[in-house]
Design a protein around this motif. Structure first.
Motif, mmCIF file in Angstrom:
data_model
loop_
_atom_site.group_PDB
_atom_site.id
_atom_site.type_symbol
_atom_site.label_atom_id
_atom_site.label_comp_id
_atom_site.label_asym_id
_atom_site.label_seq_id
_atom_site.Cartn_x
_atom_site.Cartn_y
_atom_site.Cartn_z
ATOM 1 N N THR A 127 -2.380 5.076 10.417
ATOM 2 C CA THR A 127 -1.050 6.018 9.941
ATOM 3 C C THR A 127 -1.002 6.742 11.201
ATOM 4 O O THR A 127 -1.861 7.014 12.090
ATOM 5 C CB THR A 127 -1.505 7.070 8.752
ATOM 6 O OG1 THR A 127 -0.500 7.813 8.210
ATOM 7 C CG2 THR A 127 -2.671 8.144 9.237
ATOM 8 N N GLN A 139 -2.164 12.835 5.485
ATOM 9 C CA GLN A 139 -2.214 11.466 6.052
ATOM 10 C C GLN A 139 -3.559 10.629 5.967
ATOM 11 O O GLN A 139 -3.469 9.652 5.494
ATOM 12 C CB GLN A 139 -1.556 11.651 7.491
ATOM 13 C CG GLN A 139 0.282 11.973 7.567
ATOM 14 C CD GLN A 139 0.542 12.557 8.701
ATOM 15 O OE1 GLN A 139 -0.447 12.711 9.722
ATOM 16 N NE2 GLN A 139 1.663 13.044 8.915
ATOM 17 N N LEU A 143 -4.047 7.631 3.583
ATOM 18 C CA LEU A 143 -4.381 6.279 4.254
ATOM 19 C C LEU A 143 -5.662 5.958 3.598
ATOM 20 O O LEU A 143 -5.868 4.604 3.229
ATOM 21 C CB LEU A 143 -4.547 6.692 5.734
ATOM 22 C CG LEU A 143 -5.419 5.461 6.401
ATOM 23 C CD1 LEU A 143 -4.615 3.790 6.314
ATOM 24 C CD2 LEU A 143 -5.557 6.064 7.919
ATOM 25 N N LYS A 207 1.012 0.079 9.305
ATOM 26 C CA LYS A 207 0.893 1.426 9.758
ATOM 27 C C LYS A 207 1.914 2.478 8.983
ATOM 28 O O LYS A 207 2.976 2.238 8.972
ATOM 29 C CB LYS A 207 1.217 1.562 11.217
ATOM 30 C CG LYS A 207 1.349 3.128 12.037
ATOM 31 C CD LYS A 207 1.561 2.870 13.353
ATOM 32 C CE LYS A 207 0.459 2.294 14.236
ATOM 33 N NZ LYS A 207 1.046 2.384 15.775
ATOM 34 N N PHE A 208 1.232 3.373 8.488
ATOM 35 C CA PHE A 208 2.110 4.195 7.646
ATOM 36 C C PHE A 208 2.541 5.598 8.406
ATOM 37 O O PHE A 208 2.128 5.907 9.492
ATOM 38 C CB PHE A 208 1.376 5.142 6.555
ATOM 39 C CG PHE A 208 0.610 4.245 5.562
ATOM 40 C CD1 PHE A 208 1.490 3.259 4.729
ATOM 41 C CD2 PHE A 208 -0.697 4.136 5.304
ATOM 42 C CE1 PHE A 208 0.885 2.472 3.850
ATOM 43 C CE2 PHE A 208 -1.141 3.345 4.282
ATOM 44 C CZ PHE A 208 -0.374 2.393 3.377
#
Length: 414
Positions: A127, A139, A143, A207-208
């Motif tokens: 992330t 985050q 994740l 990938k956030f």
């Protein structure tokens, strides 16, 4: 002479043990009959040495065939992923209910079976670290939860590790910068509530982005999240040492209940009214929240932390002798304030992710500022109150009259 002596020894040994002699004779007869092939003269019968060589050859051929078959099964049939070596020791196997929010109403996802976690993790998920301390906690937790739910290995970037590791005993591995720069990522921006599509992500390299901090992502892993966000011993001990020496100013008695109070100020003083048509917690709200605890808990003491400590000292009523201003007021060094809040029994929060995480980890009762934007605020498009605050938390409505007065003045209405 030597030969004759050896023969004599063998004869004496055999004579001394009639049972051995008898068994040896029977074995010779059986072998002799078995080695003689039908229709073949006796002189062509196989010797015992020949039989041993044939047996060894058969064993070698069988071993080669077995190895060939097993290699073919493992390469073509099982297809084991190498990242399975990194299986997370915290993997949870029990079935849990995931809350998926597609619209404003929130109901448990009962249309599909409860998810179960895979036996191993694969791929590489991470992330993008963005925002301040509370944002990055959200985050991290999101994740971890989504990666486990979809069977992928979660990594964090070094900048997130640098923010969280000095405070917590986090365990997710750090992705090397050179690996991050050469990985063919697919980027996915998350909104701030769990949705059905987030439970069916198959990307090997994901990938956030965004600012997720909703309990709907990770509440089913609450014990694991609490473990990840365990304070380092020196921070916890320092916070508890501060709390132990507190006394109620009016009577000098020891407090029975510790209530952490987080007052978010700073940039929100401009961002909320100017951009989101919202407000921050005011003195009336804080008085109502404290009175709520005074009515329900015996001898509480309120431990106030804030990034606007001067405002707090000027606006929070301290006449009852149960309010302590403990925060250092420094927004860039959250460790001390956060440790104090999480070591309290209960929480009063205003707005923001810092206060959310303090309340989530402290447990106990939580009072929060509710309905802090006008109904037509664009903030409500990215923020769902039912996904932000746990159902058992208590909300006290904000006073929106200053916003409405400002709106009328701007529109020319007296």
């Amino acid at each position: 002479m030597v030969h004759q002596a050896e023969e004599g020894k063998r004869e004496r040994s055999t004579d001394q043990n009639p049972r051995v002699q008898h068994c040896s004779l029977e074995l010779d007869l059986h072998v002799h009959r078995w080695m003689r092939l039908p229709g073949v003269p006796a002189m062509c019968a196989l010797s015992r040495r020949h039989l041993c060589l044939i047996f060894l050859l058969v064993c070698v051929l069988a071993s080669v065939v077995f190895l060939h078959i097993t290699q073919d099964i493992f390469h073509n049939g099982l297809d084991l992923p190498i990242p399975a070596l990194f299986a997370d020791r915290h993997l949870v196997a029990n079935s849990v209910a995931i809350f998926c929010l597609s619209g404003t109403p929130m109901t448990p996802n009962i249309s599909s079976s409860c998810p179960t976690y895979p036996a191993s993790l694969s791929g590489t998920w991470t992330t993008v670290p963005a925002g301040r301390f509370g944002n990055q906690m959200g985050q991290y937790a999101t994740l971890l939860a989504l990666a486990q739910l979809n069977g992928h290995q979660a990594f964090i970037l070094k900048s997130m590790h640098d923010v969280l590791a000095p405070v917590f005993r986090i365990t997710l591995p750090v992705l090397a910068p050179e690996v991050d720069s050469h990985t063919p990522w697919r980027h996915l921006e998350l909104h701030d509530w769990m949705s059905e599509e987030y439970a069916h992500l198959n990307d090997p390299f994901l990938k956030f982005t965004g600012f997720p901090c909703s309990w709907t992502f990770f509440h089913h892993l609450r014990e694991q999240i609490q473990s990840e966000f365990t304070l380092h011993d020196h921070l916890r001990e320092k916070a508890q040492g501060f709390l132990r020496q507190l006394h109620l100013a009016g009577t000098g008695a020891l407090p029975r209940t510790f209530v952490g109070v987080h007052v978010r100020r700073g940039d929100y003083l401009q961002v909320m009214p100017q951009h989101w048509k919202g407000v921050v917690g005011d003195r009336v709200y804080l008085q109502q929240a404290m009175d709520w605890f005074r009515a329900r808990h015996e001898a509480p003491i309120f431990v106030v932390t804030s990034n606007g400590m001067q405002w707090c000292q000027e606006n929070i009523n301290t006449s009852q002798g149960d309010v302590i201003f403990a925060g250092d007021g420094q927004e860039g060094s959250p460790a001390r304030d956060f440790a104090l809040l999480t070591q309290c029994n209960h929480t009063i929060m205003t707005i923001g992710t810092f206060g959310f995480w303090a309340a989530y980890l402290a447990g106990g009762d939580t009072v929060y500022l509710a309905n802090f934007t006008l109904p037509d605020s664009a903030f409500l498009k990215i923020f769902k109150p039912e996904a932000a605050f746990l159902p058992e938390w208590v909300g006290i409505n904000a006073d929106l009259s200053p916003l409405r007065k400002l709106g009328r003045r701007l529109s020319g209405i007296a």
